[in-house]
Design an enzyme around this catalytic site. Sequence first.
Site, PDB file in Angstrom:
ATOM      1  N   LYS A  67      -1.320  -3.008  15.938  1.00 33.56           N
ATOM      2  CA  LYS A  67      -2.093  -2.652  14.742  1.00 33.56           C
ATOM      3  C   LYS A  67      -2.116  -3.881  13.851  1.00 33.56           C
ATOM      4  CE  LYS A  67      -0.878   0.050  11.050  1.00 33.56           C
ATOM      5  NZ  LYS A  67      -0.798   1.286  10.227  1.00 33.56           N
ATOM      6  N   ASN A 159       4.968  12.243 -10.716  1.00 35.06           N
ATOM      7  CA  ASN A 159       4.424  10.923 -10.377  1.00 35.06           C
ATOM      8  C   ASN A 159       4.574   9.974 -11.547  1.00 35.06           C
ATOM      9  OD1 ASN A 159       3.142   9.218  -8.425  1.00 35.06           O
ATOM     10  ND2 ASN A 159       1.309   9.260  -9.715  1.00 35.06           N
ATOM     11  N   GLY A 220       7.883   6.019   1.301  1.00 35.80           N
ATOM     12  CA  GLY A 220       7.166   4.920   0.644  1.00 35.80           C
ATOM     13  C   GLY A 220       7.750   3.543   0.909  1.00 35.80           C
TER      14      GLY A 220
HETATM   15  P1  NAD Z   1      -1.365   4.398  -3.591  1.00 40.23           P
HETATM   16  O1  NAD Z   1      -1.608   3.060  -4.183  1.00 40.23           O
HETATM   17  O2  NAD Z   1      -2.519   5.293  -3.333  1.00 40.23           O
HETATM   18  O3  NAD Z   1      -0.312   5.212  -4.491  1.00 40.23           O
HETATM   19  C1  NAD Z   1       0.843   4.578  -4.990  1.00 40.23           C
HETATM   20  C2  NAD Z   1       1.815   5.611  -5.501  1.00 40.23           C
HETATM   21  O4  NAD Z   1       2.953   4.935  -6.028  1.00 40.23           O
HETATM   22  C3  NAD Z   1       1.260   6.444  -6.649  1.00 40.23           C
HETATM   23  O5  NAD Z   1       1.882   7.710  -6.621  1.00 40.23           O
HETATM   24  C4  NAD Z   1       1.706   5.647  -7.861  1.00 40.23           C
HETATM   25  O6  NAD Z   1       1.750   6.414  -9.046  1.00 40.23           O
HETATM   26  C5  NAD Z   1       3.091   5.240  -7.420  1.00 40.23           C
HETATM   27  N1  NAD Z   1       3.592   4.061  -8.119  1.00 40.23           N
HETATM   28  C6  NAD Z   1       2.944   2.894  -8.350  1.00 40.23           C
HETATM   29  N2  NAD Z   1       3.755   2.053  -9.020  1.00 40.23           N
HETATM   30  C7  NAD Z   1       4.928   2.705  -9.216  1.00 40.23           C
HETATM   31  C8  NAD Z   1       6.162   2.365  -9.828  1.00 40.23           C
HETATM   32  N3  NAD Z   1       6.341   1.176 -10.395  1.00 40.23           N
HETATM   33  N4  NAD Z   1       7.151   3.275  -9.828  1.00 40.23           N
HETATM   34  C9  NAD Z   1       6.992   4.478  -9.243  1.00 40.23           C
HETATM   35  N5  NAD Z   1       5.844   4.862  -8.628  1.00 40.23           N
HETATM   36  C10 NAD Z   1       4.836   3.982  -8.623  1.00 40.23           C
HETATM   37  O7  NAD Z   1      -0.546   4.114  -2.263  1.00 40.23           O
HETATM   38  P2  NAD Z   1      -0.400   5.036  -0.977  1.00 40.23           P
HETATM   39  O8  NAD Z   1      -1.436   4.624   0.021  1.00 40.23           O
HETATM   40  O9  NAD Z   1      -0.316   6.460  -1.386  1.00 40.23           O
HETATM   41  O10 NAD Z   1       1.000   4.531  -0.395  1.00 40.23           O
HETATM   42  C11 NAD Z   1       2.205   4.879  -1.057  1.00 40.23           C
HETATM   43  C12 NAD Z   1       3.349   4.076  -0.468  1.00 40.23           C
HETATM   44  O11 NAD Z   1       3.548   4.420   0.899  1.00 40.23           O
HETATM   45  C13 NAD Z   1       3.127   2.560  -0.474  1.00 40.23           C
HETATM   46  O12 NAD Z   1       4.320   1.939  -0.901  1.00 40.23           O
HETATM   47  C14 NAD Z   1       2.842   2.224   0.970  1.00 40.23           C
HETATM   48  O13 NAD Z   1       3.208   0.900   1.298  1.00 40.23           O
HETATM   49  C15 NAD Z   1       3.716   3.248   1.665  1.00 40.23           C
HETATM   50  N6  NAD Z   1       3.316   3.550   3.046  1.00 40.23           N
HETATM   51  C16 NAD Z   1       4.324   3.791   3.934  1.00 40.23           C
HETATM   52  C17 NAD Z   1       4.009   4.093   5.251  1.00 40.23           C
HETATM   53  C18 NAD Z   1       5.102   4.389   6.219  1.00 40.23           C
HETATM   54  O14 NAD Z   1       4.829   4.527   7.418  1.00 40.23           O
HETATM   55  N7  NAD Z   1       6.324   4.536   5.794  1.00 40.23           N
HETATM   56  C19 NAD Z   1       2.673   4.156   5.656  1.00 40.23           C
HETATM   57  C20 NAD Z   1       1.669   3.940   4.712  1.00 40.23           C
HETATM   58  C21 NAD Z   1       2.008   3.644   3.404  1.00 40.23           C
END
Ligand code: NAD
Length: 321
Positions: A67, A159, A220
């Site tokens: 990927k 959130n 996350g």
């Molecule tokens: P997004 O940008 O749509 O949402 C971000 C989220 O984080 C929101 O809820 C926002 O309010 C919150 N946020 C932002 N800054 C913050 C802070 N300083 N403190 C606390 N919360 C905060 O992103 P998304 O696409 O929903 O992805 C969320 C997370 O999941 C990202 O960190 C991404 O890298 C991670 N992710 C993990 C996997 C995995 O397989 N584990 C896969 C995809 C994404």
Amino acid sequence: MLIVSEEACKAVIDRAAAFTAVESVFGAMARGDAYNFPVIREAIGHADALYGFKSGFDRAGMALGVKSGGYWPGNAAKGLTNHQSTIFLFDPDTGQLAALVGGNYLTAMRTAASSSVSIAHLARRDAKVLGMVGAGHQAAFQLRAAAEQRDFERVVAWNFHPDMLPALGKVAEEIGLPFEAVERERLGAEADVIVTITSAHDSLLMRDWVTPGTHVACMGTDTKGKQEVDPALVAAATVFADEVAQSVSIGEAQHAVASGALAESAITPIGAVINGDHPGRTSDDEITLFDGTGVGLQDLAVASVAAKLAEERGEAQVVAL
Ligand code: NAD
């Protein structure tokens, strides 16, 4: 060679298909039948982008590929998703390119499948309250997938940006679950299952707020320096991970392990539970924690199913190599 577009992926991959693919590849990883190659992730010095690739081989599912993609923060202003990825599948017998598969929808589906696999195997059977920490793009997918795993009666959510919560509330409404925005302490006190899916770099959920018997899926944290929960919560829990090596280096457990509060050897691959080699939860009072860091094999697993189904249903474009 097949080209499977984002639209075709949406047409053929539902939550059940993603769940089965991810559960099966986690099992294969724990048996040693599937392994991930080292992840590459680089700031490319253009468009503020982070670009990289995740790759691996699943001998059981015969999925070989990569990927490729990353994060382009300026995309939203152009009407595009910030996270962009494409999955390349190769024929394990010849190395020939077998399929190009859109990776954006599949990433959300395989990530939601990961936490829901953990809930299926680790949460208490009588879990009634689902807690959501996060309300971004992934949270909606997480909520829909988690909600199917137990007879939840309601959702409590928090959130960092409260204005994003009503959109998550709409998702809960669509699936028939009452939804309430609450403070974090209350979320910890009331939720039986908690999913964290944010881009936080600090603890959002403290040890003392989480009650015995809770299952926490930390989804996350997928990069060094990110953090969603109190390391003391990780240390107090029975910890499972998609892949232990990623959990201790880029996952939620990185902080508890670095501080010496948790030994790497105490983390169990969830595949061991899936395969019946580890009992998983052993009491109703135990806090279980799943560190879902996101592995390339999850992407290859869902992409392989998407390519197969899209070809069968005439949703794929066939191109001569
Ligand atoms: P997004 O940008 O749509 O949402 C971000 C989220 O984080 C929101 O809820 C926002 O309010 C919150 N946020 C932002 N800054 C913050 C802070 N300083 N403190 C606390 N919360 C905060 O992103 P998304 O696409 O929903 O992805 C969320 C997370 O999941 C990202 O960190 C991404 O890298 C991670 N992710 C993990 C996997 C995995 O397989 N584990 C896969 C995809 C994404």
